[in-house]
Design a protein around this motif. Structure first.
Motif, PDB file in Angstrom:
ATOM      1  N   UNK A 273    -135.785 -45.132 -22.853  1.00  0.00           N
ATOM      2  CA  UNK A 273    -134.781 -45.138 -21.783  1.00  0.00           C
ATOM      3  C   UNK A 273    -134.302 -43.716 -21.568  1.00  0.00           C
ATOM      4  N   UNK A 274    -134.144 -43.336 -20.304  1.00  0.00           N
ATOM      5  CA  UNK A 274    -133.597 -42.030 -19.965  1.00  0.00           C
ATOM      6  C   UNK A 274    -132.533 -42.230 -18.896  1.00  0.00           C
ATOM      7  N   UNK A 275    -131.363 -41.643 -19.122  1.00  0.00           N
ATOM      8  CA  UNK A 275    -130.270 -41.799 -18.179  1.00  0.00           C
ATOM      9  C   UNK A 275    -130.121 -40.532 -17.346  1.00  0.00           C
ATOM     10  N   UNK A 276    -130.004 -40.710 -16.037  1.00  0.00           N
ATOM     11  CA  UNK A 276    -129.834 -39.588 -15.126  1.00  0.00           C
ATOM     12  C   UNK A 276    -128.536 -39.715 -14.348  1.00  0.00           C
ATOM     13  N   UNK A 277    -127.624 -40.572 -14.826  1.00  0.00           N
ATOM     14  CA  UNK A 277    -126.326 -40.754 -14.190  1.00  0.00           C
ATOM     15  C   UNK A 277    -125.274 -39.900 -14.869  1.00  0.00           C
ATOM     16  N   UNK A 278    -124.040 -40.171 -14.542  1.00  0.00           N
ATOM     17  CA  UNK A 278    -122.935 -39.421 -15.157  1.00  0.00           C
ATOM     18  C   UNK A 278    -122.408 -40.228 -16.336  1.00  0.00           C
ATOM     19  N   UNK A 279    -123.038 -40.045 -17.478  1.00  0.00           N
ATOM     20  CA  UNK A 279    -122.641 -40.752 -18.691  1.00  0.00           C
ATOM     21  C   UNK A 279    -121.376 -40.147 -19.255  1.00  0.00           C
ATOM     22  N   UNK A 280    -120.486 -41.011 -19.805  1.00  0.00           N
ATOM     23  CA  UNK A 280    -119.285 -40.479 -20.454  1.00  0.00           C
ATOM     24  C   UNK A 280    -119.683 -39.776 -21.764  1.00  0.00           C
ATOM     25  N   UNK A 281    -119.017 -38.691 -22.064  1.00  0.00           N
ATOM     26  CA  UNK A 281    -119.250 -38.022 -23.338  1.00  0.00           C
ATOM     27  C   UNK A 281    -117.919 -37.797 -23.993  1.00  0.00           C
TER      28      UNK A 281
END
Length: 74
Positions: free
Chosen positions: A62-70
């Motif tokens: 899985x690869x995320x290209x959204x604005x993930x919370x950090x």
């Protein structure tokens, strides 16, 4: 945020990129590498996630290209 994009084996051979919840593939390719490349461009454009399945249908990556919370929750 757009629909997550899934790279899965196509029932008639080859590979497909399909948006989550869609009945029809966005694109069908001969190789998984081609499908991943196209799926990645779509996921980046839609700020969504790319889910890559193996030949057995199980999620491989899985690869995320959204604005993930950090930092991530949980």
């Amino acid at each position: 945020m757009g629909k997550n994009q899934h790279v899965t084996p196509h029932s008639k051979g080859g590979w497909q990129v399909i948006g989550a919840g869609n009945d029809r593939a966005t694109v069908r390719t001969e190789t998984q590498a081609e499908a991943i490349q196209i799926g990645r461009r779509i996921a980046i454009n839609q700020q969504s996630e790319l889910v890559i399945h193996g030949t057995n249908g199980q999620i491989r990556e899985k690869n995320s290209y959204g604005s993930d919370p950090f930092p991530p929750k949980g």
